[in-house]
Design a protein around this motif. Structure first.
Motif, PDB file in Angstrom:
ATOM      1  N   UNK A  42       0.676  -1.332  -0.023  1.00  0.00           N
ATOM      2  CA  UNK A  42       0.021   0.008   0.012  1.00  0.00           C
ATOM      3  C   UNK A  42       0.854   1.217   0.051  1.00  0.00           C
ATOM      4  N   UNK A  43       1.975   1.197  -0.342  1.00  0.00           N
ATOM      5  CA  UNK A  43       3.230   2.339  -0.492  1.00  0.00           C
ATOM      6  C   UNK A  43       2.767   2.899  -1.863  1.00  0.00           C
ATOM      7  N   UNK A  44       1.752   3.518  -1.966  1.00  0.00           N
ATOM      8  CA  UNK A  44       1.448   4.120  -3.338  1.00  0.00           C
ATOM      9  C   UNK A  44       2.322   5.349  -3.601  1.00  0.00           C
ATOM     10  N   UNK A  45       2.800   6.108  -2.280  1.00  0.00           N
ATOM     11  CA  UNK A  45       4.037   6.945  -2.358  1.00  0.00           C
ATOM     12  C   UNK A  45       5.332   6.624  -3.096  1.00  0.00           C
ATOM     13  N   UNK A  46       5.564   5.309  -2.958  1.00  0.00           N
ATOM     14  CA  UNK A  46       6.610   4.901  -3.607  1.00  0.00           C
ATOM     15  C   UNK A  46       6.659   4.763  -5.104  1.00  0.00           C
ATOM     16  N   UNK A  47       5.635   4.304  -5.657  1.00  0.00           N
ATOM     17  CA  UNK A  47       5.217   4.362  -7.029  1.00  0.00           C
ATOM     18  C   UNK A  47       4.996   5.655  -7.465  1.00  0.00           C
ATOM     19  N   UNK A  48       4.455   6.654  -6.574  1.00  0.00           N
ATOM     20  CA  UNK A  48       4.455   8.109  -7.254  1.00  0.00           C
ATOM     21  C   UNK A  48       5.850   8.388  -7.269  1.00  0.00           C
ATOM     22  N   UNK A  49       6.926   8.264  -6.435  1.00  0.00           N
ATOM     23  CA  UNK A  49       8.041   8.710  -6.378  1.00  0.00           C
ATOM     24  C   UNK A  49       8.906   8.052  -7.722  1.00  0.00           C
ATOM     25  N   UNK A  50       8.449   6.734  -8.023  1.00  0.00           N
ATOM     26  CA  UNK A  50       9.240   6.162  -8.830  1.00  0.00           C
ATOM     27  C   UNK A  50       8.888   6.477 -10.259  1.00  0.00           C
ATOM     28  N   UNK A  51       7.460   7.189 -10.463  1.00  0.00           N
ATOM     29  CA  UNK A  51       6.997   7.620 -11.701  1.00  0.00           C
ATOM     30  C   UNK A  51       8.079   8.663 -12.135  1.00  0.00           C
ATOM     31  N   UNK A  52       8.346   9.453 -11.074  1.00  0.00           N
ATOM     32  CA  UNK A  52       9.479  10.780 -11.467  1.00  0.00           C
ATOM     33  C   UNK A  52      10.994  10.190 -11.630  1.00  0.00           C
ATOM     34  N   UNK A  53      11.466   9.146 -10.836  1.00  0.00           N
ATOM     35  CA  UNK A  53      12.756   9.006 -10.561  1.00  0.00           C
ATOM     36  C   UNK A  53      12.932   8.072 -11.778  1.00  0.00           C
ATOM     37  N   UNK A 109      11.377   7.841 -14.614  1.00  0.00           N
ATOM     38  CA  UNK A 109      10.549   8.433 -15.858  1.00  0.00           C
ATOM     39  C   UNK A 109       9.772   7.723 -16.534  1.00  0.00           C
ATOM     40  N   UNK A 110       8.827   6.963 -15.726  1.00  0.00           N
ATOM     41  CA  UNK A 110       7.634   6.151 -16.292  1.00  0.00           C
ATOM     42  C   UNK A 110       6.856   6.928 -17.216  1.00  0.00           C
ATOM     43  N   UNK A 111       6.427   7.980 -16.688  1.00  0.00           N
ATOM     44  CA  UNK A 111       5.396   8.693 -17.507  1.00  0.00           C
ATOM     45  C   UNK A 111       5.906   9.005 -19.064  1.00  0.00           C
ATOM     46  N   UNK A 112       7.193   9.272 -19.281  1.00  0.00           N
ATOM     47  CA  UNK A 112       7.835   9.341 -20.656  1.00  0.00           C
ATOM     48  C   UNK A 112       7.826   8.121 -21.254  1.00  0.00           C
ATOM     49  N   UNK A 113       8.284   6.971 -20.505  1.00  0.00           N
ATOM     50  CA  UNK A 113       8.149   5.598 -21.227  1.00  0.00           C
ATOM     51  C   UNK A 113       6.700   5.172 -21.571  1.00  0.00           C
ATOM     52  N   UNK A 114       5.780   5.393 -21.000  1.00  0.00           N
ATOM     53  CA  UNK A 114       4.476   4.869 -21.207  1.00  0.00           C
ATOM     54  C   UNK A 114       3.605   5.762 -22.034  1.00  0.00           C
ATOM     55  N   UNK A 115       3.856   7.131 -21.850  1.00  0.00           N
ATOM     56  CA  UNK A 115       3.322   8.168 -22.703  1.00  0.00           C
ATOM     57  C   UNK A 115       1.830   8.475 -21.853  1.00  0.00           C
ATOM     58  N   UNK A 116       1.976   8.343 -20.464  1.00  0.00           N
ATOM     59  CA  UNK A 116       0.699   8.872 -19.604  1.00  0.00           C
ATOM     60  C   UNK A 116       1.201   9.861 -18.544  1.00  0.00           C
ATOM     61  N   UNK A 117       0.503  10.618 -18.297  1.00  0.00           N
ATOM     62  CA  UNK A 117       0.737  11.602 -17.011  1.00  0.00           C
ATOM     63  C   UNK A 117       0.935  10.715 -15.723  1.00  0.00           C
ATOM     64  N   UNK A 118       1.367  11.521 -14.874  1.00  0.00           N
ATOM     65  CA  UNK A 118       1.654  10.719 -13.471  1.00  0.00           C
ATOM     66  C   UNK A 118       0.227  10.589 -12.817  1.00  0.00           C
ATOM     67  N   UNK A 119      -0.592  11.364 -13.189  1.00  0.00           N
ATOM     68  CA  UNK A 119      -2.083  11.309 -12.418  1.00  0.00           C
ATOM     69  C   UNK A 119      -2.570  10.094 -13.219  1.00  0.00           C
ATOM     70  N   UNK A 120      -2.550  10.080 -14.451  1.00  0.00           N
ATOM     71  CA  UNK A 120      -3.178   8.849 -15.166  1.00  0.00           C
ATOM     72  C   UNK A 120      -2.549   7.460 -14.637  1.00  0.00           C
ATOM     73  N   UNK A 121      -1.266   7.563 -14.462  1.00  0.00           N
ATOM     74  CA  UNK A 121      -0.622   6.242 -14.100  1.00  0.00           C
ATOM     75  C   UNK A 121      -1.090   6.036 -12.759  1.00  0.00           C
ATOM     76  N   UNK A 122      -0.995   6.897 -11.824  1.00  0.00           N
ATOM     77  CA  UNK A 122      -1.575   6.389 -10.439  1.00  0.00           C
ATOM     78  C   UNK A 122      -3.074   6.211 -10.441  1.00  0.00           C
ATOM     79  N   UNK A 123      -3.877   6.734 -11.307  1.00  0.00           N
ATOM     80  CA  UNK A 123      -5.365   6.254 -11.358  1.00  0.00           C
ATOM     81  C   UNK A 123      -5.275   4.723 -12.018  1.00  0.00           C
ATOM     82  N   UNK A 124      -4.414   4.098 -12.775  1.00  0.00           N
ATOM     83  CA  UNK A 124      -4.499   2.989 -13.122  1.00  0.00           C
ATOM     84  C   UNK A 124      -3.974   1.999 -11.975  1.00  0.00           C
TER      85      UNK A 124
END
Length: 209
Positions: free
Chosen positions: A27-38, A40-55
């Motif tokens: 349940x450490x969603x904060x860790x995934x939120x940090x990894x989205x930035x660290x 560069x998952x948004x750039x790889x997937x082509x979705x915004x951080x908010x969209x990634x967190x929603x999924x």
């Protein structure tokens, strides 16, 4: 306490600590939120951080809530084999939560018994011995995380459905191996911190006595 009660109590305590560490990591969603930035998952997937967190929230809801029986992520379709794997993961998560619920009561009872009998010293050797196990696993992980990750899946899963094809299960691109590495590190840290807390409590009780 009898020897049987001590064995039961110490076993429940370790199970509660382990399952709690896993639950907090899941349940450490904060860790995934940090990894989205660290990472560069948004750039790889082509979705915004908010969209990634929603999924990601949709995925966690399916994996952790017994009444959620269908996995539906807004931006990531799931293949048949992918669904089978997520069903297996859901089963493991629910088992972990069940272990936590069942072991928490006996664990608290055991700690209270130790305090009332001034026998906190019994935790010293227990925590020292058990603390070595995560350190050994962390060492193996540091040497070869890929091999550790493969062995982990081979141990827990009865098939190879965890080997995702990004073309069929694009969610895997949003969950890179490094994210799972961070999850393992967090779980180890939480478990070791729990053991350290128990050791400190026992050591402090001895000093006061």
């Amino acid at each position: 306490m009898s020897r049987w009660e001590r064995w039961l109590g110490s076993g429940a305590l370790l199970l509660a600590l382990l399952s709690l560490s896993i639950t907090l990591t899941i349940n450490a969603t904060w860790l995934y939120r940090l990894d989205i930035q660290w990472l560069h998952i948004s750039r790889t997937v082509g979705l915004s951080p908010a969209r990634l967190m929603h999924n990601y929230g949709q995925l966690l809801a399916y994996l952790e809530l017994p009444w959620v029986t269908n996995l539906q992520m807004t931006d990531f379709p799931t293949s048949f084999t992918g669904m089978v794997h997520f069903e297996d993961v859901k089963r493991l998560f629910l088992v972990d939560h069940g272990v936590l619920l069942v072991s928490l009561g006996p664990a608290i009872w055991y700690l209270r018994q130790l305090r009332s009998r001034a026998e906190q010293w019994r935790l010293l050797r227990l925590t020292q011995i058990v603390a070595v196990i995560p350190l050994v696993l962390a060492g193996c992980m540091a040497v070869n995380f890929n091999g550790f990750f493969i062995a982990f899946h081979q141990l827990l899963f009865r098939n190879n459905d965890w080997l995702f094809d990004p073309r069929l299960d694009p969610v895997i691109t949003a969950l890179p191996d490094t994210f799972f590495l961070h999850c393992f590190v967090l779980a180890f840290v939480l478990f070791e911190a729990g053991l350290a807390g128990l050791y400190w409590w026992a050591h402090r009780a001895i000093q006061r006595a």
